[in-house]
Design a protein around this motif. Structure first.
Motif, PDB file in Angstrom:
ATOM      1  N   LEU A  80      34.000  43.177   3.441  1.00 21.25           N
ATOM      2  CA  LEU A  80      35.276  43.529   4.071  1.00 21.25           C
ATOM      3  C   LEU A  80      36.454  42.998   3.257  1.00 21.25           C
ATOM      4  CD1 LEU A  80      34.403  42.935   7.851  1.00 21.25           C
ATOM      5  CD2 LEU A  80      34.525  45.117   6.636  1.00 21.25           C
ATOM      6  N   MET A  83      36.946  45.108   0.213  1.00 24.29           N
ATOM      7  CA  MET A  83      37.575  46.382   0.596  1.00 24.29           C
ATOM      8  C   MET A  83      39.073  46.198   0.833  1.00 24.29           C
ATOM      9  SD  MET A  83      34.872  47.863   3.388  1.00 24.29           S
ATOM     10  CE  MET A  83      33.136  48.073   2.992  1.00 24.29           C
TER      11      MET A  83
ATOM     12  N   LEU B  53      34.059  48.894  11.429  1.00 23.70           N
ATOM     13  CA  LEU B  53      34.662  47.656  10.939  1.00 23.70           C
ATOM     14  C   LEU B  53      35.270  47.891   9.555  1.00 23.70           C
ATOM     15  CD1 LEU B  53      34.903  44.713  11.899  1.00 23.70           C
ATOM     16  CD2 LEU B  53      32.716  44.230  10.818  1.00 23.70           C
ATOM     17  N   ALA B  54      34.512  48.575   8.690  1.00 21.75           N
ATOM     18  CA  ALA B  54      35.003  48.857   7.336  1.00 21.75           C
ATOM     19  C   ALA B  54      36.278  49.689   7.410  1.00 21.75           C
ATOM     20  CB  ALA B  54      33.932  49.589   6.534  1.00 21.75           C
ATOM     21  N   SER B  56      38.416  49.912   9.716  1.00 19.05           N
ATOM     22  CA  SER B  56      39.557  49.188  10.269  1.00 19.05           C
ATOM     23  C   SER B  56      40.263  48.400   9.168  1.00 19.05           C
ATOM     24  CB  SER B  56      39.110  48.249  11.394  1.00 19.05           C
ATOM     25  OG  SER B  56      38.472  47.110  10.856  1.00 19.05           O
ATOM     26  N   ILE B  57      39.575  48.192   8.061  1.00 16.49           N
ATOM     27  CA  ILE B  57      40.153  47.445   6.930  1.00 16.49           C
ATOM     28  C   ILE B  57      40.640  48.401   5.850  1.00 16.49           C
ATOM     29  CG2 ILE B  57      39.545  45.910   5.015  1.00 16.49           C
ATOM     30  CD1 ILE B  57      38.962  44.035   6.985  1.00 16.49           C
ATOM     31  N   ASN B  58      39.832  49.413   5.561  1.00 15.13           N
ATOM     32  CA  ASN B  58      40.136  50.306   4.448  1.00 15.13           C
ATOM     33  C   ASN B  58      39.561  51.681   4.800  1.00 15.13           C
ATOM     34  OD1 ASN B  58      40.204  51.713   1.986  1.00 15.13           O
ATOM     35  ND2 ASN B  58      39.854  49.857   0.780  1.00 15.13           N
ATOM     36  N   PRO B  61      36.889  52.910   1.765  1.00 11.24           N
ATOM     37  CA  PRO B  61      36.313  51.759   1.056  1.00 11.24           C
ATOM     38  C   PRO B  61      35.490  52.209  -0.146  1.00 11.24           C
ATOM     39  CG  PRO B  61      35.093  52.182   3.070  1.00 11.24           C
ATOM     40  CD  PRO B  61      36.264  53.127   3.070  1.00 11.24           C
ATOM     41  N   SER B  62      35.391  51.343  -1.138  1.00 12.04           N
ATOM     42  CA  SER B  62      34.602  51.701  -2.319  1.00 12.04           C
ATOM     43  C   SER B  62      33.136  51.752  -1.921  1.00 12.04           C
ATOM     44  CB  SER B  62      34.816  50.687  -3.436  1.00 12.04           C
ATOM     45  OG  SER B  62      34.176  49.475  -3.125  1.00 12.04           O
ATOM     46  N   ARG B  64      30.541  50.848  -3.430  1.00 11.03           N
ATOM     47  CA  ARG B  64      29.801  49.619  -3.715  1.00 11.03           C
ATOM     48  C   ARG B  64      29.920  48.626  -2.557  1.00 11.03           C
ATOM     49  NH1 ARG B  64      30.105  44.399  -5.139  1.00 11.03           N
ATOM     50  NH2 ARG B  64      28.520  43.623  -6.583  1.00 11.03           N
ATOM     51  N   GLU B  65      31.142  48.391  -2.082  1.00  6.44           N
ATOM     52  CA  GLU B  65      31.337  47.395  -1.023  1.00  6.44           C
ATOM     53  C   GLU B  65      30.787  47.889   0.307  1.00  6.44           C
ATOM     54  OE1 GLU B  65      32.012  44.499  -1.812  1.00  6.44           O
ATOM     55  OE2 GLU B  65      32.678  44.877  -3.864  1.00  6.44           O
ATOM     56  N   LEU B  66      30.835  49.212   0.521  1.00  9.46           N
ATOM     57  CA  LEU B  66      30.274  49.770   1.750  1.00  9.46           C
ATOM     58  C   LEU B  66      28.767  49.491   1.793  1.00  9.46           C
ATOM     59  CD1 LEU B  66      31.450  51.237   4.125  1.00  9.46           C
ATOM     60  CD2 LEU B  66      30.887  53.406   3.058  1.00  9.46           C
ATOM     61  N   VAL B  68      27.198  46.964   0.335  1.00  8.65           N
ATOM     62  CA  VAL B  68      27.017  45.532   0.611  1.00  8.65           C
ATOM     63  C   VAL B  68      27.094  45.304   2.123  1.00  8.65           C
ATOM     64  CG1 VAL B  68      28.008  43.217   0.339  1.00  8.65           C
ATOM     65  CG2 VAL B  68      27.931  44.779  -1.622  1.00  8.65           C
ATOM     66  N   LEU B  69      28.058  45.976   2.752  1.00  7.23           N
ATOM     67  CA  LEU B  69      28.264  45.815   4.190  1.00  7.23           C
ATOM     68  C   LEU B  69      27.104  46.410   4.988  1.00  7.23           C
ATOM     69  CD1 LEU B  69      30.321  44.921   6.413  1.00  7.23           C
ATOM     70  CD2 LEU B  69      31.125  47.278   6.411  1.00  7.23           C
TER      71      LEU B  69
END
Lengths: 406, 406
Positions: A80, A83, B53-54, B56-58, B61-62, B64-66, B68-69
């Motif tokens: 998070l 991101m 949740l992702a 709500s932040i971005n 999202p990229s 890669r980070e998605l 990881v989440l």
């Protein structure tokens, strides 16, 4: 251009809004030219949610599987935060403990960091990325996921700073630094600009909950410059230094206290070598930590032996002591869980006589009876009735002039 | 003593109670002497929670980070299932995709498995442990966490079975096997004891949502015996076999259908090479998948060209087609999103003539007009008005005698 490791705790990343606020702070510093590694904890409440989930399945889960479960908490936060950084145009990469090889021993739930392979982090820093690392977790030699225990993210931050030889390790918390004492008890308490590593160690172990004590020890071992700051307010925080002979050091840096203690006494034990060791051995076997230990020799060839334990262990310790005292033919066993410990801490007291007498006189003037005394190079602790906690701390804070800058 | 890989989807592990039920099932089989590797998905709802949740932040999202989440979802489940197994005295160990080296390419969000290092899993099996593996996730060559896309846990199960040369890969779902058609439409629909791999592939791609198509392809490539069973009921499920020349194979195995299609037609296109390619290329550039394609040559040197797309892409496809038809000087563009596709599938039709005519006659007898026809080696698909879906499926199911065991 400095290399800074920052650590943000669970409250600082407790919601999407707060994660965005941390991202803004980080991106601002990155723009100023600093290289940044950001270590984060699980969002506040997340670890408890996971523990509850685990207990709904197994009331006594194996530590290995508990670590696999808990490690998801920080993994969520790193993704998070990365991101959030990318959203505002700040290149970032997240890594779990496994991915940056935070190698630990295999004591699940309270593993110790052995080493960190920092090459991957350096690679990303060289590419201009902010590196976001999951705190609290690592991986053992066999690739099992481990956790460092609650508060372990501080240790991750310090270990990362040590591995990278960072210029500073900044620990962001919900307080804006280390205070001369708890401002909830003494409103005049003052934020310290700097404090020595040894003082911090004493303050941390005495119950100042700003930093996890293991992380302070770790920082001391590798001489990592450590700074405590607020996530929510601007300000310089408190820098923890390693200056051995600071002539300007104040005599006393702070007043610490601990409400969570209880004391136990065995009276009339035969004064023979090995008695204290025997008693403490039995207590230790029950996994009870002992804090202060005081022994006085009596007139009749017997001795009195008093020690303090965490209040939660009081009943268990008392039961053990009753059993042991029978074997030792001790005269009497007693205990009291309505006590507190108050300590004055300061490297300056090494070179200043009379701190102890000033402390005891101040307490006596307020009519506070001292039940136990224990001293070290840079601190003096006393145990008093818990009702005197606030009065004792306030009068000592005033007596040593801590509300004024030295 | 067999080596079985089992896969449980999100609904099967959707709550602590269900995880306990899965543990009971697994422990029972372990007691019978089988070696077991269990692949699990995230608890149902968890992936959506993380996506929310992702976002709500971005909002973007990229990948890669998605990944990881999202990977935390299965990590939670593996720990909980291992805890549930240990509670009932069944030794178990959980592993993330990273830990058992499920190596993938680096296409975040829909990575493909390249290989699996099964040595660690074998080690645990030899020690009598049940091995619990996170589905849906892997790790690329550089140690980045990847995910296989929704439903990818099936693929993990099959890949694990292939790597271990398991005797069977069992996919547990909320249905108890593959049916001759959807029992909600035809109450007489019958569970198939076995079905060939090719038939399953056709049924899956035609909308039987029992198995992810990629996992079926994967199973076919490595000839992994695959069985579909219910997590909630006992029963043998449906075994997917690789028997090429099964004399006993029924002519038709099942009736599939797809409500999610729409058709588009260009009329009066000059009948020149490359026209179809040009049209489909424009559609493909917009990331629209085309399903059926039919082309007829008209009398006047022009051709009519019809294809179907997912109903959600209908409007976009129609806009593209209007633009392209101007360039191509086509006479007319039309479309219809009130259509369905019905297919009869069976390896037996290879050696049996007359299936097509029987199918068309059956539909004609019910007054159902056929708008499009498309055939392959083992299936015949027709497009009809959506109002005829139930009538068409029921009459075909009866006409081919699917309610009776062959």
């Amino acid at each position: 251009m400095a290399l800074i490791v920052q650590k943000y705790g669970g409250t600082s990343v407790g919601s999407p809004e707060r994660i965005n606020a941390v991202a803004e702070k980080v991106a601002r510093m990155r723009k100023n030219g600093d290289d940044l590694v950001v270590v984060v904890s699980a969002m506040s409440g997340e670890t408890d949610r996971l523990l509850k989930l685990a207990r709904s399945i197994n009331t006594d889960p194996s530590p290995r599987e508990l670590d696999v479960l808990l490690a998801t908490g920080e993994q969520t936060t790193i993704a998070l935060l990365a991101m959030a950084l990318e959203k505002i145009g700040c290149p970032a990469r997240s890594y779990t403990g496994h991915q940056v090889h935070i190698r630990t021993d295999n004591v699940y739930g309270k593993a110790r960091i052995l080493d960190i392979d920092e090459s991957r982090v350096r690679d990303d820093l060289n590419k201009g990325r902010v590196v976001v690392v999951a705190g609290f977790q690592g991986v053992d030699e066999d690739g099992n996921i481990t956790t460092l225990g609650r508060g372990g993210s501080d240790t991750t931050g310090v270990a990362m700073a040590a591995a990278l030889k960072a210029d500073e390790c900044q620990i962001y918390t919900d307080v804006d630094g280390v205070y001369t004492t708890d401002p909830r008890i003494v409103p005049e308490a003052r934020r310290l600009d700097r404090i020595t590593f040894e003082e911090m160690l004493e303050l941390a172990s005495l119950g100042s909950k700003v930093l996890q004590i293991r992380s302070v020890e770790f920082a001391g071992k590798y001489r990592v410059p450590l700074r405590v700051l607020s996530s929510f307010a601007e300000g310089p925080g408190t820098l923890i230094t390693y200056e051995e002979n600071n002539m300007e050091a104040p005599v006393i840096s702070g007043i610490a206290f601990n409400r969570d203690e209880a004391k136990l006494t065995v009276r009339g034990v035969p004064d023979k070598p090995g008695i204290a060791a025997h008693i403490l051995n039995e207590i230790g076997k029950a996994n009870i930590n002992v804090d202060m230990i005081v022994q006085n020799v009596g007139a009749d060839g017997t001795t009195d032996f008093t020690f303090t334990v965490h209040r939660g262990d009081y009943k268990k310790a008392l039961d053990i002591l009753k059993r042991v005292s029978l074997e030792l033919k001790a005269r009497e066993v007693s205990g009291d869980d309505k006590i507190v410990k108050i300590s004055v801490v300061g490297v300056g007291m090494r070179s200043h006589a009379g701190i102890a007498s000033q402390m005891f006189r101040t307490l006596a003037d307020e009519g506070i009876n001292i039940q136990m005394i224990s001293t070290s190079e840079i601190k003096i602790s006393v145990v008093v009735d818990e009702k005197y906690l606030e009065l004792g701390v306030r009068s000592l804070h005033k007596a040593f002039g801590l509300e004024q800058k030295p």
